[in-house]
Design an enzyme around this catalytic site. Structure first.
Site, PDB file in Angstrom:
ATOM      1  N   ASP A  76       0.851  -1.184   0.000  1.00  0.00           N
ATOM      2  CA  ASP A  76       0.000   0.000   0.000  1.00  0.00           C
ATOM      3  C   ASP A  76       0.899   1.251   0.000  1.00  0.00           C
ATOM      4  O   ASP A  76       2.106   1.177   0.221  1.00  0.00           O
ATOM      5  CB  ASP A  76      -0.979  -0.006   1.185  1.00  0.00           C
ATOM      6  CG  ASP A  76      -2.218   0.861   0.904  1.00  0.00           C
ATOM      7  OD1 ASP A  76      -2.176   1.708  -0.008  1.00  0.00           O
ATOM      8  OD2 ASP A  76      -3.237   0.697   1.610  1.00  0.00           O
TER       9      ASP A  76
ATOM     10  N   GLU B 180     -10.941   6.767   4.040  1.00  0.00           N
ATOM     11  CA  GLU B 180      -9.931   6.190   4.942  1.00  0.00           C
ATOM     12  C   GLU B 180     -10.097   6.714   6.377  1.00  0.00           C
ATOM     13  O   GLU B 180     -11.209   6.988   6.826  1.00  0.00           O
ATOM     14  CB  GLU B 180      -8.525   6.415   4.376  1.00  0.00           C
ATOM     15  CG  GLU B 180      -8.381   5.787   2.978  1.00  0.00           C
ATOM     16  CD  GLU B 180      -6.961   5.761   2.440  1.00  0.00           C
ATOM     17  OE1 GLU B 180      -6.002   5.653   3.213  1.00  0.00           O
ATOM     18  OE2 GLU B 180      -6.808   5.827   1.201  1.00  0.00           O
TER      19      GLU B 180
HETATM   20  C1  BGC Z   1      -5.198   3.029   0.136  1.00  0.00           C
HETATM   21  C2  BGC Z   1      -5.383   1.976  -0.921  1.00  0.00           C
HETATM   22  C3  BGC Z   1      -5.239   2.580  -2.286  1.00  0.00           C
HETATM   23  C4  BGC Z   1      -3.930   3.307  -2.403  1.00  0.00           C
HETATM   24  C5  BGC Z   1      -3.735   3.978  -3.739  1.00  0.00           C
HETATM   25  C6  BGC Z   1      -3.964   3.841  -0.082  1.00  0.00           C
HETATM   26  O1  BGC Z   1      -3.930   4.882   0.809  1.00  0.00           O
HETATM   27  O2  BGC Z   1      -5.150   2.424   1.413  1.00  0.00           O
HETATM   28  O3  BGC Z   1      -6.632   1.366  -0.771  1.00  0.00           O
HETATM   29  O4  BGC Z   1      -5.347   1.575  -3.251  1.00  0.00           O
HETATM   30  O5  BGC Z   1      -3.850   4.284  -1.403  1.00  0.00           O
HETATM   31  O6  BGC Z   1      -4.558   5.057  -3.885  1.00  0.00           O
HETATM   32  C1  BGC Z   2      -3.795   9.734  -2.257  1.00  0.00           C
HETATM   33  C2  BGC Z   2      -4.576   8.468  -2.030  1.00  0.00           C
HETATM   34  C3  BGC Z   2      -3.920   7.674  -0.979  1.00  0.00           C
HETATM   35  C4  BGC Z   2      -3.656   8.503   0.271  1.00  0.00           C
HETATM   36  C5  BGC Z   2      -2.868   7.723   1.281  1.00  0.00           C
HETATM   37  C6  BGC Z   2      -3.609  10.475  -0.960  1.00  0.00           C
HETATM   38  O1  BGC Z   2      -2.871  11.628  -1.161  1.00  0.00           O
HETATM   39  O2  BGC Z   2      -4.465  10.534  -3.177  1.00  0.00           O
HETATM   40  O3  BGC Z   2      -4.680   7.727  -3.202  1.00  0.00           O
HETATM   41  O4  BGC Z   2      -4.724   6.599  -0.662  1.00  0.00           O
HETATM   42  O5  BGC Z   2      -2.960   9.670  -0.037  1.00  0.00           O
HETATM   43  O6  BGC Z   2      -2.900   8.301   2.525  1.00  0.00           O
END
Ligand code: BGC
Ligand code: BGC
Length: 639
Positions: free
Chosen positions: A334, A531
């Site tokens: 991730d 998230e």
């Molecule tokens: C998320 C994932 C996601 C990745 C890419 C992460 O923060 O936990 O689910 O696929 O970002 O965007």
């Molecule tokens: C991104 C997401 C990712 C996240 C992780 C964001 O800046 O756009 O895709 O999941 O950071 O914390």
């Protein structure tokens, strides 16, 4: 010109033409031993390859092509393939020179030139073109979170978030949604999707709850596999296969409140405090279903288990997932998650790669990752056999996807983005996802000729709110962020010519809401989140939404409440003031699907895929003996 140099030039030309004309035999595959990894030309420089190189032969067997390609690669090129970079952080010249394996758009990662399908295709094709200029011409794999349709793209059809699809509980529908999503992705040159989320969330206070189909393992397994099969269909287009990425392995939905290692978060990225038997029973089965359905990449979870970050778990990633469960695709980390294993970056990289992570979603400072992993191999802390295994997995999947033959977007599919067929499919999904929870005096479905309808609430007329997080932006955004039909518009289109609709964001009306033939609809809910930013202690409606409800509770004898939310909310104190309650979850762009069930064009058929608690004290699920407000599986039919 001196005679000598003329001679030299003609000799060179002769050799050049001679070598170009000689019919080349298939390259012999160099013998690979544990410690030879960089087959070099005599002068120490790896040589370029021609179009007739064995690994470029589309009709040869993939395992043989992969071995041929691997045998030609330097250590640098192998580590490049293991590197996944956020597209805004890449120095384009590094794509070919470092043989970078993958790029991604994070949430909201639209082209700088503007956000529409054509610009996405041009951006991704441009990166691909550069990557193909590498010595071995290995195509990039480009990834995106198309978690409810191709949701970063303005104009794409946005499907209900997974919590709604869990309530719809229709595997055939899931397969159709997977197919539609793959078509819209391919139009923009993207064949790698970070979906489906196959978490089995046990605590609805989690900000990612709506990304999960259900608290029930079996339901998640069935719907996740069905979606994956649709997304990965081999008959969608001649040239390519789109792949999904079940995530996040494993136990992301089982974290305990207050254990997050990310400051500001509560459940997200937390610790899953359960024993192995429970982990295997509750959280593991969806991965076996996904593997059986053809999963080719799996993403690791930010969460921890047994005192260790998941990204460090050799036992679970290699022994269980790869060896015991038979996963032959590749593991992706991730976003910046390897960094969380320990503050010592060298140690973190060594641990994660040895644990079985094959591709690192770095996502920013890729030079640091490449240097670190190179050093780790040089020092013998990561064996070359592990590097070869990782690269073999990545190259195998790239070849299976047809990327070596057709690495680009498919312009003829641009018409699929936003197609009537996809909008109709999403509308059907919305109608099936809505759950009827309360219906005094059979108020619902409503008569299309109801003389007066009073509609209150900001959420009634807002595409951004009804789509939720992971829509155009990572966190989602209120407002008209992408084309679609709001719930209000859906209702306006559904009612008869004689119906008068009054809409008030605040739920304050000029007409007579107390008239015997009047109906009030309060459409309220949560603002978008994603998230850990959506972790919620109280699960209460925001105060502005409560105010709208209070305004309408007073003046409306016939009050229907429609909740737009990523999860059940605590409504125990208010529900008695409402005549009917409908949960529409986060329906996406096709708000007409909500009107379809409100006015009886479609039956109410959705059932709760999560227990609806009476209070937060009843969380996580199963921890309280008191009755919930509505049990798992509840849903009225309106008949
Ligand atoms: C998320 C994932 C996601 C990745 C890419 C992460 O923060 O936990 O689910 O696929 O970002 O965007
Ligand atoms: C991104 C997401 C990712 C996240 C992780 C964001 O800046 O756009 O895709 O999941 O950071 O914390």
């Amino acid at each position: 010109m001196k005679k000598q140099s003329l001679l030299r030039i003609s000799l060179f030309l002769f050799l050049f033409i001679f070598s170009a004309c000689t019919p080349q035999a298939l390259p012999s595959i160099p013998v690979q031993t544990e410690d030879t990894y960089a087959p070099l030309a005599p002068d120490g420089v790896p040589s370029a390859v021609g179009e007739d190189a064995f690994y470029k032969q589309a009709d040869a067997s993939i395992p043989e092509r992969v071995e041929d390609l691997l045998s030609r690669m330097t250590l640098d090129e192998k580590i490049g393939q293991m590197t996944l970079v956020e597209k805004g952080s890449i120095e384009v010249a590094d794509l070919p020179s470092l043989s970078i394996g993958g790029l991604l758009s994070g949430g909201g990662g639209a082209p700088v030139e503007g956000n529409n399908p054509e610009k996405w295709a041009a951006m991704v094709d441009g990166f691909q073109q550069s990557a193909l200029e590498s010595r071995l011409n290995i195509p990039l794999i480009y990834g995106v979170d198309a978690v409810h349709g191709h949701n970063n793209v303005v104009g794409a059809v946005i499907f209900p978030h997974n919590i709604g699809l869990g309530a719809a509980n229709d595997p055939a529908l899931m397969a159709e949604i997977g197919r539609a999503t793959a078509l819209e992705m391919a139009a923009t040159g993207i064949y790698w999707n970070y979906a489906p989320g196959v978490m089995v969330p046990q605590d609805i206070r989690w900000g990612r709850i709506y990304e999960g189909y259900s608290e029930n393992t079996e339901l998640v397994s069935t719907l996740g596999a069905a979606y994956l099969q649709g997304l990965q269909s081999t008959d969608l287009f001649e040239s390519n296969i789109t792949i999904g990425t079940p995530k996040h392995f494993v136990g992301d939905g089982g974290t305990a409140w207050g254990t997050s290692t990310n400051s500001g978060y509560k459940l997200d990225q937390g610790v899953t405090e359960i024993d192995e038997v429970t982990l295997r029973a509750v959280h593991l089965p969806p991965y076996q279903s996904a593997i059986d359905a053809g999963a080719r990449s799996i993403m690791i979870s930010y969460s921890s288990w047994g005192g260790m970050k998941m990204h460090a778990q050799q036992y679970l990633i290699t022994d269980v997932l790869k060896d015991e469960m038979g996963f032959t695709g590749f593991i992706v980390s991730d976003w910046e998650a390897i960094d969380q294993i320990t503050g010592d970056y060298y140690q973190a990289v060594v641990t994660a790669i040895n644990a079985g992570v094959d591709m690192n979603m770095v996502p920013y400072n890729y030079n640091r990752f490449i240097d670190t992993l190179t050093k780790a191999v040089d020092e013998g802390d990561v064996p070359i056999s592990r590097i070869d295994d990782a690269v073999r997995r990545i190259l195998t999947v790239k070849m299976e996807m047809g990327l070596f033959e057709q690495p680009f977007s498919q312009p003829e599919l641009l018409a699929e983005v936003d197609s009537d067929a996809h909008r109709a499919l999403a509308r059907e999904a919305v109608a099936k996802s809505v759950v009827l929870l309360k219906n005094d005096n059979n108020l619902l479905p409503l008569d299309k000729d109801t003389p007066q309808i009073f509609i209150g609430g900001v959420a009634a007329d807002d595409i951004g709110i009804q789509s939720g997080g992971w829509t155009i932006e990572w966190q989602g955004k209120k407002g008209a962020i992408t084309p679609g039909t709001t719930i209000l518009e859906g209702i306006e289109n559904a009612v008869g010519a004689g119906t008068v609709i009054e809409y008030s964001k605040a739920g304050k009306f000029t007409g007579d809401t107390e008239a015997a033939d009047a109906i009030c609809l309060a459409i309220v809910g949560e603002p978008p989140y994603a998230e850990g930013k959506g972790d919620s202690k109280s699960l209460k409606l925001p105060s502005n939404e409560l105010r709208i409800l209070r305004n309408m509770e007073e003046g409306c004898p016939n009050l229907v409440v429609i909740l737009i939310s990523g999860r059940p909310l605590i409504v125990t104190d208010s529900i008695d003031s409402w005549d009917a309650l409908v949960s529409a979850w986060l329906p996406g762009t096709e708000g007409a699907g909500v009107a379809d069930v409100l006015f009886g064009d479609q039956p109410f058929s959705g059932t709760l895929s999560y227990t609806w608690p009476a209070s937060v004290e009843q969380l996580p699920v199963g921890s309280s003996s008191e009755a919930p407000l509505f049990p798992f599986g509840f849903g009225m039919t309106g008949e």
